[in-house]
Design a protein around this motif. Structure first.
Motif, PDB file in Angstrom:
ATOM      1  N   SER A 265       0.890  -1.193  -0.087  1.00 34.18           N
ATOM      2  CA  SER A 265       0.054  -0.064  -0.127  1.00 34.18           C
ATOM      3  C   SER A 265       0.983   1.002  -0.122  1.00 34.18           C
ATOM      4  O   SER A 265       0.454   2.315  -0.815  1.00 34.18           O
ATOM      5  CB  SER A 265      -0.734   0.084   1.299  1.00 34.18           C
ATOM      6  OG  SER A 265      -1.868  -0.980   0.987  1.00 34.18           O
ATOM      7  N   ALA A 266       1.862   1.278   0.806  1.00 35.03           N
ATOM      8  CA  ALA A 266       2.774   2.366   0.554  1.00 35.03           C
ATOM      9  C   ALA A 266       4.417   2.015   1.059  1.00 35.03           C
ATOM     10  O   ALA A 266       4.603   1.002   1.443  1.00 35.03           O
ATOM     11  CB  ALA A 266       2.242   3.385   1.850  1.00 35.03           C
ATOM     12  N   VAL A 267       5.050   3.007   0.386  1.00 35.88           N
ATOM     13  CA  VAL A 267       6.887   2.831   0.760  1.00 35.88           C
ATOM     14  C   VAL A 267       7.208   4.068   1.267  1.00 35.88           C
ATOM     15  O   VAL A 267       6.380   5.066   0.939  1.00 35.88           O
ATOM     16  CB  VAL A 267       7.492   2.521  -0.484  1.00 35.88           C
ATOM     17  CG1 VAL A 267       7.036   0.989  -0.903  1.00 35.88           C
ATOM     18  CG2 VAL A 267       7.268   3.464  -1.726  1.00 35.88           C
ATOM     19  N   THR A 268       8.420   4.292   1.862  1.00 33.27           N
ATOM     20  CA  THR A 268       8.835   5.446   2.512  1.00 33.27           C
ATOM     21  C   THR A 268       9.315   6.495   1.233  1.00 33.27           C
ATOM     22  O   THR A 268       9.886   6.130   0.303  1.00 33.27           O
ATOM     23  CB  THR A 268       9.953   5.021   3.511  1.00 33.27           C
ATOM     24  OG1 THR A 268      10.418   6.321   4.167  1.00 33.27           O
ATOM     25  CG2 THR A 268      11.129   4.596   2.663  1.00 33.27           C
ATOM     26  N   GLY A 269       9.175   7.708   1.746  1.00 32.95           N
ATOM     27  CA  GLY A 269       9.669   8.762   0.858  1.00 32.95           C
ATOM     28  C   GLY A 269      11.104   9.062   1.024  1.00 32.95           C
ATOM     29  O   GLY A 269      11.762   9.765   0.124  1.00 32.95           O
ATOM     30  N   ALA A 270      11.800   8.222   1.749  1.00 29.88           N
ATOM     31  CA  ALA A 270      13.163   8.333   1.857  1.00 29.88           C
ATOM     32  C   ALA A 270      13.938   7.914   0.570  1.00 29.88           C
ATOM     33  O   ALA A 270      15.126   8.447   0.241  1.00 29.88           O
ATOM     34  CB  ALA A 270      13.877   7.723   2.988  1.00 29.88           C
ATOM     35  N   CYS A 271      13.543   6.994  -0.123  1.00 29.97           N
ATOM     36  CA  CYS A 271      13.763   6.479  -1.401  1.00 29.97           C
ATOM     37  C   CYS A 271      12.685   6.029  -2.245  1.00 29.97           C
ATOM     38  O   CYS A 271      12.296   4.914  -2.194  1.00 29.97           O
ATOM     39  CB  CYS A 271      15.010   5.702  -1.135  1.00 29.97           C
ATOM     40  SG  CYS A 271      15.680   4.836  -2.896  1.00 29.97           S
ATOM     41  N   MET A 272      12.050   7.051  -2.825  1.00 33.98           N
ATOM     42  CA  MET A 272      10.762   6.724  -3.628  1.00 33.98           C
ATOM     43  C   MET A 272      10.843   7.133  -4.853  1.00 33.98           C
ATOM     44  O   MET A 272      11.383   8.380  -5.283  1.00 33.98           O
ATOM     45  CB  MET A 272       9.598   7.358  -3.012  1.00 33.98           C
ATOM     46  CG  MET A 272       8.156   7.331  -3.517  1.00 33.98           C
ATOM     47  SD  MET A 272       6.948   8.248  -2.996  1.00 33.98           S
ATOM     48  CE  MET A 272       6.699   7.657  -1.417  1.00 33.98           C
ATOM     49  N   LEU A 273      10.370   6.467  -6.055  1.00 35.44           N
ATOM     50  CA  LEU A 273      10.272   6.472  -7.446  1.00 35.44           C
ATOM     51  C   LEU A 273       9.202   6.610  -7.921  1.00 35.44           C
ATOM     52  O   LEU A 273       8.348   5.749  -7.744  1.00 35.44           O
ATOM     53  CB  LEU A 273      11.306   5.600  -8.191  1.00 35.44           C
ATOM     54  CG  LEU A 273      11.546   5.713  -9.734  1.00 35.44           C
ATOM     55  CD1 LEU A 273      12.202   6.919  -9.993  1.00 35.44           C
ATOM     56  CD2 LEU A 273      12.027   4.489 -10.403  1.00 35.44           C
ATOM     57  N   ALA A 274       8.612   7.533  -8.569  1.00 32.22           N
ATOM     58  CA  ALA A 274       7.170   7.904  -9.017  1.00 32.22           C
ATOM     59  C   ALA A 274       7.238   8.156 -10.434  1.00 32.22           C
ATOM     60  O   ALA A 274       8.215   8.915 -10.769  1.00 32.22           O
ATOM     61  CB  ALA A 274       6.509   9.163  -8.094  1.00 32.22           C
ATOM     62  N   ALA A 275       6.281   7.530 -11.137  1.00 36.42           N
ATOM     63  CA  ALA A 275       6.145   7.553 -12.570  1.00 36.42           C
ATOM     64  C   ALA A 275       5.705   9.069 -12.697  1.00 36.42           C
ATOM     65  O   ALA A 275       4.815   9.684 -11.933  1.00 36.42           O
ATOM     66  CB  ALA A 275       5.061   6.556 -13.052  1.00 36.42           C
ATOM     67  N   GLN A 276       6.091   9.888 -13.891  1.00 39.07           N
ATOM     68  CA  GLN A 276       5.722  11.215 -14.027  1.00 39.07           C
ATOM     69  C   GLN A 276       4.174  11.427 -14.231  1.00 39.07           C
ATOM     70  O   GLN A 276       3.590  12.385 -13.607  1.00 39.07           O
ATOM     71  CB  GLN A 276       6.460  11.707 -15.441  1.00 39.07           C
ATOM     72  CG  GLN A 276       6.605  13.316 -15.271  1.00 39.07           C
ATOM     73  CD  GLN A 276       5.247  13.944 -15.649  1.00 39.07           C
ATOM     74  OE1 GLN A 276       4.488  13.337 -16.692  1.00 39.07           O
ATOM     75  NE2 GLN A 276       4.957  15.283 -15.385  1.00 39.07           N
ATOM     76  N   PRO A 277       3.353  10.486 -14.754  1.00 37.74           N
ATOM     77  CA  PRO A 277       1.814  10.469 -14.962  1.00 37.74           C
ATOM     78  C   PRO A 277       1.361  10.510 -13.690  1.00 37.74           C
ATOM     79  O   PRO A 277       0.098  11.164 -13.430  1.00 37.74           O
ATOM     80  CB  PRO A 277       1.502   9.433 -15.834  1.00 37.74           C
ATOM     81  CG  PRO A 277       2.741   9.265 -16.743  1.00 37.74           C
ATOM     82  CD  PRO A 277       3.903   9.415 -15.712  1.00 37.74           C
TER      83      PRO A 277
END
Length: 707
Positions: free
Chosen positions: A574-586
């Motif tokens: 459901s979630a991962v940390t923002g310390a190392c997070m890759l997000a698709a541009q869309p």
């Protein structure tokens, strides 16, 4: 002077009690424990507060300390009751019996104490050495039709069933109405069976579907108790479970008997859906000629006595389903239960690599020959109940490594690093990106939140002069969400959020994350993060733990495989940390980045992942991208002085938006404790409803526009 000291002490006690109650209400158990301890140093005789301390300790997982707190408050009936409950639930049987027995003398508590005392004493009765002779007498009564009567009116009845391969129907009569009944499958099919009353008027009928599994029935003492045993006539909806059994014939009488008995024999089942036509076959057998649904049992697999009724309710609740799978009990060579295998809801990425579902599956007849991987994930439902049992040695099968999508080496990744001062830490992070990462197409944006340290300023100027990074000045109060949103402006490709306390230790980490991002429907990817001592810091975030969310397996060994070996495999979370997070541009563009208004520091990364899931973008965690995280080394922790009011407001906003006090994370099991990082089956699920693998549902309608 003495009066002044007493006044200050009194003010300290009031303040500590206020903080304790606030932390308890917010379900921040360590803070509640600390503040209740501080208050009780001033007011050691406040027994209600001592009981609240016990509650907080129990929720924090400090069971032995909770027992001591409840024991200190046992002069109050509620303290004695709580001591009995925690003793019962943690295997301290004699202590629990003593507590409930002591309350029998209190008229206000006698009824509840009597029920607890009776259930606890009966549940832990050990099988008698003459069980085989008792079973022979039971079989004689079954054949003759003679009633079975307890030896005395105050004695519970221990009924050892004969080893017959077909259902039995037991009729119970008692002067005061049907008594409570407990089905005993060997040493127990479930972690903690409970007694269930037969909620019927007049004689109650109890159908035992599989006496070879349910070997004993325990019936509470009741005035005038009499039992009659009879063979239950099979009916069309339950087809043979064993090779060689005769094909059953249609019988409306058996259907009626079973429907009447279900509130009794179904320990956990509360529905009233008509029984479905379910065919049962062994692996390798031809598809039976009848049955709308098919269960295929591997050799050594067994069905729970409640399985058919449970499946019928699931089919009624999820009419669009193509298949159902369930949790499983584990047994040894002697058939004794040794554990419980709790599974997540459908997890398409995990299922590519690990057959965590196994063969315990109920298929719609039309798709019975297809593997689950050939069915759409939306049509596969998980029933959080161990409807099957299998041998403990049958481990989930690791599948051949799936082919991962190819990664374009020219794909530009915008790397956003919020930072302030901490020159050595930032330099280590940048060196890892610039010289230790195989994927070279990087657009590095360092968002500077007011750096004043000379060494850090020189570092930023040096790298900016070479064009290796871009430096964005963003002074003002620390707002992590605002900083990452500023850094992501203008991104043309994926956005990588990276804390400045991240250390790169192997070159292929970003290539792996990009490959995961290319999996169908994926919007967010998280990495495996280790503490500097190489213990596990992040393997994903579970929603609902500790009233909000929590990293599962935090602090475990880096070699830990986790339940079913899940820590070794890519999977949907459901979630991962923002310390190392890759997000698709869309995905990033559709959500407008992080919510900087409601989650300036905490929960912004988890909120982003949950909003992504609600918008149709899946989150994937991979163990094949590993980095070191020097957690919170560059900022104050949330429980530091001055941070608590901000954190409390963000916690309240998160709980309101995502219902995190009661939500069940699809990647987690409803059986697991919500207060421990490592999964432990310590509670009953809130329901047996089938669950799909969809996203956590948002509860509010607040705007989450970035600021």
């Amino acid at each position: 002077m003495a009066a002044s000291i007493c006044t200050k002490a009194g003010e300290g006690a009031v303040q500590a009690l206020h903080h304790a109650r606030a932390a308890f209400e917010a379900r921040i158990w360590p803070d509640a424990v600390r503040h209740y301890h501080a208050y009780l140093q001033h007011e050691p005789g406040d027994l209600p507060a001592t009981i609240m301390l016990g509650h907080a300790l129990k929720e924090a997982g400090r069971i032995q300390d909770a027992i001591l707190a409840y024991a200190a408050a046992r002069a109050l009936p509620d303290g004695m009751l709580q001591l009995g409950h925690i003793a019962k639930n943690n295997g301290k049987i004699m202590l629990g019996l003593q507590c409930f027995e002591a309350l029998l003398r209190d008229p206000d508590w006698a009824e509840e104490a009597a029920a607890e005392y009776t259930a606890l004493s009966l549940y832990h009765m050990r099988p008698k050495p003459d069980g085989e002779r008792q079973a022979a007498r039971t079989k004689a009564a079954l054949e003759s039709g003679a009633p079975i009567i307890p030896q005395g009116p105050e004695q519970p009845l221990m009924l050892d069933l004969p080893a017959v391969a077909h259902p039995l129907c037991i009729t119970l009569e008692a002067a005061g109405g049907p008594p409570a009944v407990h089905l005993d499958q060997g040493r127990g099919w479930l972690p903690r069976d409970e007694w269930r009353p037969l909620r019927t008027q007049g004689p109650a009928r109890l159908v035992v579907m599989d006496p070879l599994v349910t070997r004993r029935i325990r019936i509470a003492a009741a005035p005038g108790l009499r039992l009659h045993l009879a063979h239950a006539t099979p009916q069309i909806s339950i087809l043979p479970a064993r090779p060689g059994m005769a094909m059953p014939q249609e019988s409306q009488e058996y259907r009626r008997v079973l429907e009447d008995a279900r509130p009794g024999f179904s320990l956990r089942h509360q529905g009233r859906a008509p029984l479905a036509a379910i065919a049962i076959r062994r692996t390798g057998e031809a598809l039976p000629p009848q049955g709308d649904w098919v269960v295929t049992l591997a050799e050594g697999h067994r069905l729970h006595p409640d399985a058919v009724a449970l499946f019928s309710d699931a089919i009624a609740q999820a009419p669009d389903a193509e298949a159902f799978y369930t949790d499983e009990a584990l047994h040894d060579d002697q058939g004794a239960e040794t554990g419980l295998l709790c599974k997540p809801a459908i997890n398409p990425v995990l299922l590519r690599e690990l057959d965590y579902i196994g063969q315990a599956v109920l298929h719609r007849r039309e798709v019975a020959a297809l593997p689950l991987s050939a069915l759409p994930p939306a049509g596969i439902y998980h029933i959080p109940f161990p409807a099957f049992s299998r041998h403990e040695a049958d481990a989930p099968a690791t599948l051949p490594a799936p082919a991962m999508p190819a990664v374009d080496p020219g794909l530009e990744v915008t790397v956003v690093i919020p930072s302030r001062d901490q020159s050595s830490m930032l330099e280590r992070c940048l060196e890892g990106l610039l010289h230790g990462t195989a994927h070279r197409a990087l657009r590095i944006m360092v968002v500077d939140n007011g750096t004043t340290e000379p060494a850090a300023l020189r570092l930023l100027r040096r790298h900016a002069a070479t064009g290796a990074i871009s430096h964005i000045a963003a002074p003002g109060p620390f707002n992590f969400a605002r900083l990452v949103n500023l850094g992501a402006l203008g991104a043309k490709g994926p956005v990588l959020l990276l804390n400045n306390d991240i250390e790169v230790i192997e070159p292929g980490w970003l290539t792996e994350m990009l490959a995961c991002l290319a999996l169908p429907g994926t919007g967010v990817v998280g990495a495996r993060l280790l503490y500097p001592d190489r213990s596990l810091q992040h393997a994903g975030v579970m929603i609902g733990l500790n009233g909000a969310c929590r990293h599962w397996y935090a602090g475990a060994s880096a070699e830990a495989g986790g339940i079913q070996g899940r820590l070794r495999h890519r999977q949907n979370l459901s979630a991962v940390t923002g310390a190392c997070m890759l997000a698709a541009q869309p995905c990033w563009a559709a959500l407008g980045g992080f919510d900087a208004r409601h989650f300036a520091v905490a929960y912004n990364d988890v909120d982003f992942c949950l909003r992504a899931g609600a918008g149709g973008f899946a989150t994937v965690w991979t163990p094949h991208a590993t980095l070191i995280h020097h957690e919170s080394a560059s900022r104050s922790p949330d429980d530091a002085p001055g941070e608590w009011p901000r954190h409390r407001a963000e916690l309240a906003a998160f709980q309101a938006r995502w219902n995190s006090l009661s939500v069940e994370d699809p990647a987690f099991s409803p059986w697991f404790s919500r207060h421990e990082g490592e999964p432990v089956a310590r509670r009953w699920p809130t329901g047996m409803q089938p669950r799909g693998g969809g996203a956590v549902t948002r509860q509010d309608t607040q705007s989450s526009a970035k600021e």
